[in-house]
Design a protein around this motif. Sequence first.
Motif, PDB file in Angstrom:
ATOM      1  N   LYS A 201      37.128  44.359  35.601  1.00 42.93           N
ATOM      2  CA  LYS A 201      35.894  43.598  35.425  1.00 42.93           C
ATOM      3  C   LYS A 201      35.456  43.140  36.813  1.00 42.93           C
ATOM      4  CE  LYS A 201      34.975  40.769  31.925  1.00 42.93           C
ATOM      5  NZ  LYS A 201      35.017  39.600  31.038  1.00 42.93           N
ATOM      6  N   PHE A 202      34.219  43.448  37.157  1.00 39.86           N
ATOM      7  CA  PHE A 202      33.739  43.070  38.478  1.00 39.86           C
ATOM      8  C   PHE A 202      33.327  41.606  38.484  1.00 39.86           C
ATOM      9  CE2 PHE A 202      30.509  42.318  41.660  1.00 39.86           C
ATOM     10  CZ  PHE A 202      31.196  42.716  42.783  1.00 39.86           C
ATOM     11  N   GLY A 203      33.692  40.914  39.542  1.00 37.66           N
ATOM     12  CA  GLY A 203      33.300  39.529  39.722  1.00 37.66           C
ATOM     13  C   GLY A 203      33.571  39.106  41.148  1.00 37.66           C
ATOM     14  N   PRO A 204      33.225  37.868  41.478  1.00 36.76           N
ATOM     15  CA  PRO A 204      33.394  37.411  42.862  1.00 36.76           C
ATOM     16  C   PRO A 204      34.858  37.380  43.312  1.00 36.76           C
ATOM     17  CG  PRO A 204      32.707  35.599  41.433  1.00 36.76           C
ATOM     18  CD  PRO A 204      32.643  36.848  40.619  1.00 36.76           C
ATOM     19  N   ASP A 205      35.787  37.336  42.374  1.00 36.10           N
ATOM     20  CA  ASP A 205      37.201  37.285  42.726  1.00 36.10           C
ATOM     21  C   ASP A 205      37.906  38.624  42.595  1.00 36.10           C
ATOM     22  OD1 ASP A 205      36.956  34.522  43.165  1.00 36.10           O
ATOM     23  OD2 ASP A 205      37.282  34.104  41.036  1.00 36.10           O
ATOM     24  N   THR A 206      37.168  39.691  42.320  1.00 31.63           N
ATOM     25  CA  THR A 206      37.769  41.007  42.191  1.00 31.63           C
ATOM     26  C   THR A 206      38.414  41.431  43.504  1.00 31.63           C
ATOM     27  OG1 THR A 206      36.123  41.651  40.554  1.00 31.63           O
ATOM     28  CG2 THR A 206      37.326  43.436  41.623  1.00 31.63           C
ATOM     29  N   ASP A 207      39.650  41.866  43.438  1.00 37.08           N
ATOM     30  CA  ASP A 207      40.362  42.378  44.613  1.00 37.08           C
ATOM     31  C   ASP A 207      40.058  43.873  44.704  1.00 37.08           C
ATOM     32  OD1 ASP A 207      42.065  43.198  46.622  1.00 37.08           O
ATOM     33  OD2 ASP A 207      43.903  42.727  45.526  1.00 37.08           O
ATOM     34  N   CYS A 208      39.158  44.228  45.610  1.00 35.47           N
ATOM     35  CA  CYS A 208      38.716  45.618  45.715  1.00 35.47           C
ATOM     36  C   CYS A 208      39.841  46.563  46.097  1.00 35.47           C
ATOM     37  CB  CYS A 208      37.572  45.725  46.737  1.00 35.47           C
ATOM     38  SG  CYS A 208      36.064  44.855  46.217  1.00 35.47           S
ATOM     39  N   THR A 209      40.852  46.064  46.792  1.00 35.76           N
ATOM     40  CA  THR A 209      41.953  46.945  47.200  1.00 35.76           C
ATOM     41  C   THR A 209      42.833  47.334  46.027  1.00 35.76           C
ATOM     42  OG1 THR A 209      43.399  45.094  47.779  1.00 35.76           O
ATOM     43  CG2 THR A 209      42.004  45.993  49.536  1.00 35.76           C
ATOM     44  N   SER A 210      42.723  46.618  44.913  1.00 33.02           N
ATOM     45  CA  SER A 210      43.561  46.943  43.763  1.00 33.02           C
ATOM     46  C   SER A 210      42.888  47.959  42.827  1.00 33.02           C
ATOM     47  CB  SER A 210      43.881  45.663  42.957  1.00 33.02           C
ATOM     48  OG  SER A 210      42.694  45.176  42.338  1.00 33.02           O
ATOM     49  N   ILE A 211      41.640  48.325  43.106  1.00 30.29           N
ATOM     50  CA  ILE A 211      40.913  49.252  42.256  1.00 30.29           C
ATOM     51  C   ILE A 211      41.346  50.673  42.590  1.00 30.29           C
ATOM     52  CG2 ILE A 211      38.622  50.174  41.720  1.00 30.29           C
ATOM     53  CD1 ILE A 211      37.552  47.351  42.204  1.00 30.29           C
ATOM     54  N   THR A 212      41.711  51.408  41.540  1.00 33.89           N
ATOM     55  CA  THR A 212      42.108  52.801  41.712  1.00 33.89           C
ATOM     56  C   THR A 212      41.265  53.662  40.796  1.00 33.89           C
ATOM     57  OG1 THR A 212      43.826  52.600  40.030  1.00 33.89           O
ATOM     58  CG2 THR A 212      44.476  52.190  42.322  1.00 33.89           C
ATOM     59  N   LEU A 213      41.388  54.952  40.957  1.00 35.35           N
ATOM     60  CA  LEU A 213      40.614  55.887  40.149  1.00 35.35           C
ATOM     61  C   LEU A 213      41.088  55.945  38.734  1.00 35.35           C
ATOM     62  CD1 LEU A 213      38.329  57.935  40.138  1.00 35.35           C
ATOM     63  CD2 LEU A 213      39.974  59.657  40.849  1.00 35.35           C
TER      64      LEU A 213
END
Length: 120
Positions: free
Chosen positions: A108-120
Amino acid sequence: MASLKLTCVVALALLCMVVITAPTAVTSTSCIKVSAYLTPCLSYLRGGSGPSKLCCYGAKKLNGTAGTTADRQATCKCLKSAAGFVSGLNDTNAGTLSAKCDLNLPYKFGPDTDCTSITL
């Protein structure tokens, strides 16, 4: 008419700010592309009642262009950067955009989303 002009000015300003603050990673997903796809979503992201068909079309196209983990992380960083420049951003609507547009994203995208933890 004034509302349309204001929306165009805001979209242009958002686009310019995203270009200035874009991450330096070289991926096929650029912050300009992210802004272009999601500009139709500004009304919903500011608390509108539901995303337009054009907004969902852009969100789905953007999701389709982020074909690698690096692309998804770069897209996330662009979104977080751009979100800082959108006045009146509704965090709830931002977090539910993908579900409202029938995108099955594993985060879920939000201001606290850790972009480095997003994978394919």
